[in-house]
Design a protein around this motif. Structure first.
Motif, PDB file in Angstrom:
ATOM      1  N   UNK A  56       0.826  -1.202   0.000  1.00 12.23           N
ATOM      2  CA  UNK A  56       0.000   0.000   0.000  1.00 12.23           C
ATOM      3  C   UNK A  56       0.863   1.255   0.000  1.00 12.23           C
ATOM      4  N   UNK A  57       0.210   2.390   0.010  1.00 10.37           N
ATOM      5  CA  UNK A  57       0.921   3.667  -0.055  1.00 10.37           C
ATOM      6  C   UNK A  57       1.309   4.190   1.323  1.00 10.37           C
ATOM      7  N   UNK A  60       1.656   2.257   7.523  1.00  9.46           N
ATOM      8  CA  UNK A  60       0.810   1.311   8.248  1.00  9.46           C
ATOM      9  C   UNK A  60      -0.643   1.710   8.029  1.00  9.46           C
ATOM     10  N   UNK A  61      -1.604   0.815   8.302  1.00 10.58           N
ATOM     11  CA  UNK A  61      -3.011   1.161   8.091  1.00 10.58           C
ATOM     12  C   UNK A  61      -3.459   2.339   8.953  1.00 10.58           C
ATOM     13  N   UNK A  62      -4.440   3.092   8.452  1.00 12.75           N
ATOM     14  CA  UNK A  62      -4.974   4.237   9.185  1.00 12.75           C
ATOM     15  C   UNK A  62      -5.724   3.822  10.442  1.00 12.75           C
ATOM     16  N   UNK A  63      -6.106   2.538  10.520  1.00 11.15           N
ATOM     17  CA  UNK A  63      -6.861   2.091  11.681  1.00 11.15           C
ATOM     18  C   UNK A  63      -5.956   1.628  12.825  1.00 11.15           C
ATOM     19  N   UNK A  64      -4.655   1.953  12.761  1.00 16.47           N
ATOM     20  CA  UNK A  64      -3.735   1.646  13.858  1.00 16.47           C
ATOM     21  C   UNK A  64      -3.134   2.932  14.402  1.00 16.47           C
ATOM     22  N   UNK A  65      -2.532   2.822  15.582  1.00 18.60           N
ATOM     23  CA  UNK A  65      -1.838   3.965  16.164  1.00 18.60           C
ATOM     24  C   UNK A  65      -2.779   4.984  16.778  1.00 18.60           C
ATOM     25  N   UNK A  66      -2.415   6.264  16.687  1.00 17.88           N
ATOM     26  CA  UNK A  66      -3.178   7.334  17.316  1.00 17.88           C
ATOM     27  C   UNK A  66      -3.945   8.170  16.298  1.00 17.88           C
ATOM     28  N   UNK A  67      -4.296   7.578  15.175  1.00 19.85           N
ATOM     29  CA  UNK A  67      -5.086   8.296  14.182  1.00 19.85           C
ATOM     30  C   UNK A  67      -6.526   8.449  14.684  1.00 19.85           C
ATOM     31  N   UNK A 312       2.450  -4.374   7.875  1.00 20.69           N
ATOM     32  CA  UNK A 312       1.832  -3.042   7.928  1.00 20.69           C
ATOM     33  C   UNK A 312       1.713  -2.395   6.557  1.00 20.69           C
ATOM     34  N   UNK A 313       2.561  -2.810   5.614  1.00 21.05           N
ATOM     35  CA  UNK A 313       2.557  -2.217   4.276  1.00 21.05           C
ATOM     36  C   UNK A 313       1.661  -2.966   3.286  1.00 21.05           C
ATOM     37  N   UNK A 314       0.984  -4.016   3.740  1.00 18.94           N
ATOM     38  CA  UNK A 314       0.100  -4.765   2.856  1.00 18.94           C
ATOM     39  C   UNK A 314      -1.039  -3.877   2.352  1.00 18.94           C
ATOM     40  N   UNK A 315      -1.208  -3.823   1.041  1.00 14.90           N
ATOM     41  CA  UNK A 315      -2.301  -3.040   0.456  1.00 14.90           C
ATOM     42  C   UNK A 315      -3.649  -3.575   0.914  1.00 14.90           C
ATOM     43  N   UNK A 316      -3.760  -4.895   0.992  1.00 21.73           N
ATOM     44  CA  UNK A 316      -5.015  -5.525   1.426  1.00 21.73           C
ATOM     45  C   UNK A 316      -5.372  -5.090   2.836  1.00 21.73           C
ATOM     46  N   UNK A 317      -4.410  -5.146   3.761  1.00 19.04           N
ATOM     47  CA  UNK A 317      -4.692  -4.787   5.151  1.00 19.04           C
ATOM     48  C   UNK A 317      -4.956  -3.293   5.297  1.00 19.04           C
ATOM     49  N   UNK A 358      10.118  -8.925   2.968  1.00 16.42           N
ATOM     50  CA  UNK A 358       9.448  -9.058   1.683  1.00 16.42           C
ATOM     51  C   UNK A 358       8.050  -9.612   1.902  1.00 16.42           C
ATOM     52  N   UNK A 359       7.097  -9.154   1.085  1.00 14.22           N
ATOM     53  CA  UNK A 359       5.750  -9.734   1.134  1.00 14.22           C
ATOM     54  C   UNK A 359       5.803 -11.146   0.555  1.00 14.22           C
ATOM     55  N   UNK A 360       5.436 -12.109   1.350  1.00 13.33           N
ATOM     56  CA  UNK A 360       5.407 -13.491   0.862  1.00 13.33           C
ATOM     57  C   UNK A 360       3.985 -13.963   0.574  1.00 13.33           C
ATOM     58  N   UNK A 361       3.006 -13.132   0.852  1.00 13.06           N
ATOM     59  CA  UNK A 361       1.636 -13.290   0.360  1.00 13.06           C
ATOM     60  C   UNK A 361       0.989 -11.920   0.495  1.00 13.06           C
TER      61      UNK A 361
END
Length: 373
Positions: A56-57, A60-67, A312-317, A358-361
């Motif tokens: 993903x861009x 980490x996903x926006x639904x984690x951390x203090x967002x 954290x960088x998975x586009x799907x997640x 590396x992304x392995x899936x």
């Protein structure tokens, strides 16, 4: 174990066919100006294309951390009546995914619970073990977390469901498992060949082995190695030992160990490979740091650490629908701490070198690193 041979020739290396039992040969530098030839079984070669999955861009996903989104989800989960509903919903998503994909969740669970698995507990449980406080939290919609027979009986079906969710385009659960596990094992093997300075993997420790799914894959991949599965749950280990006893005998049997991966008590410099598979997202940051430090302590110089977990960088997640990431966070109390942990920095601070990720899936990364020689 892989058949290895150093070569100097940089010409292309081809396979010898695609029939049953055929092997494909891959190249990787041996660190001495030449190359290693890695001969892989056809089933391994067909596992998947490592690195072909999309990041993903975001970091980490926006639904984690203090967002703002993360704080909203946290507030919803903290409301106990809603939390109970979400917890049950998350469980139903797992079971529904399994049964829609021909994973006999209920039958697999019943088979374990109605077996003689209980007899294994006495031989495997370390009654003097003190559980860390975080491990006593509810996990995966189980109020007692991993310290229950139901969680242990359902673990393999849940793992199969996770694999299917990670690779929904695979033609079957078996193919999805082959891709996910095959890419993970290939990343480990290639890293060890490139950076360890030796082709031998004699001793393997699988930390957080659960009911032994990853442990058995490691033992199959490296049949000449002595493999140990370690876990905090004696119930999971009892299932692992029970299932292994029901399988075909191995030339080198798997050992099972009830211990804390943060402080194993195992000898210094006693392993060539330490694997931690799908464990870290269930741990607070302090436990993650301790696990990495302990892995460094027990690995020999040139040894390999392999971590595989949510990326954290998975586009799907990063693009999960709100309902799904809310359900997921409701059953994973330390998910934010995992996503906020800089894993590469954690490994560097512990002393590891040659850190690769590396992304392995589509959902999971495999991070590998070496103990300097």
């Amino acid at each position: 174990m892989a058949v290895l041979a150093p070569i100097q020739n940089l010409s292309a290396i081809s396979g010898n066919g695609n029939g049953v039992g055929s092997r494909r040969r891959l190249r990787t530098r041996n660190g001495k100006g030449g190359w290693w030839v890695v001969q892989m079984a056809a089933s391994d070669a067909a596992a998947g294309q490592i690195g072909a999955y999309e990041e993903g861009k975001l970091v980490r996903p926006k639904w984690t951390g203090q967002t703002p989104l993360s704080r909203l989800v946290g507030a919803l989960i903290s409301f106990k009546p809603l939390y109970s509903f979400l917890k049950l919903g998350a469980r139903q998503v797992l079971i529904s995914t399994a049964e829609k994909n021909n994973i006999p969740w209920r039958e697999m669970t019943k088979e374990i619970l109605e077996s003689d698995v209980y007899k294994e507990l006495e031989s495997i449980q370390n009654r003097s073990l003190v559980y860390p406080d975080y491990y006593l939290n509810p996990f995966h919609a189980y109020d007692e977390g991993n310290l229950t027979w139901l969680a242990a009986a359902e673990a393999e079906a849940a793992t199969m469901s996770m694999v299917r969710r990670a690779l929904p385009d695979a033609s079957s659960v078996d193919e999805a498992n082959q891709i996910l596990r095959g890419n993970w094992l290939q990343a480990i093997e290639q890293h060890h060949l490139q950076y360890s300075g030796t082709s031998m993997i004699g001793d393997i420790l699988d930390i957080g082995c659960s009911v032994g799914v990853s442990t058995r894959h490691l033992a199959d991949k490296f049949p000449t190695a002595k493999v140990t599965g370690l876990d905090l749950s004696p119930y999971f280990l009892a299932v692992a030992q029970y299932k292994e006893k029901k399988s075909a005998p191995r030339k080198i049997p798997i050992s099972w160990m009830h211990a804390n991966g943060e402080d194993t008590g195992l000898p210094y410099k006693s392993f060539d490979l330490v694997s931690i598979a799908f464990v870290l997202h269930e741990c607070p940051e302090r436990a993650i740091v301790n696990l990495v430090r302990e892995a460094f302590r027990i690995l020999r110089p040139g040894g390999t650490l392999a971590l595989t977990d949510n990326s954290p960088k998975s586009k799907i997640l990063q693009e999960l629908p709100p309902v799904l990431f809310t359900l997921m966070k409701s059953t994973e109390p330390f998910l934010d701490e995992y996503y906020l942990t800089d894993m590469e920095a954690t490994l560097r601070e512990a002393g590891f070198a040659n850190i690769r990720s590396i992304l392995t899936d589509p959902r999971h990364m495999t991070m590998t690193a070496t103990v300097p020689q």
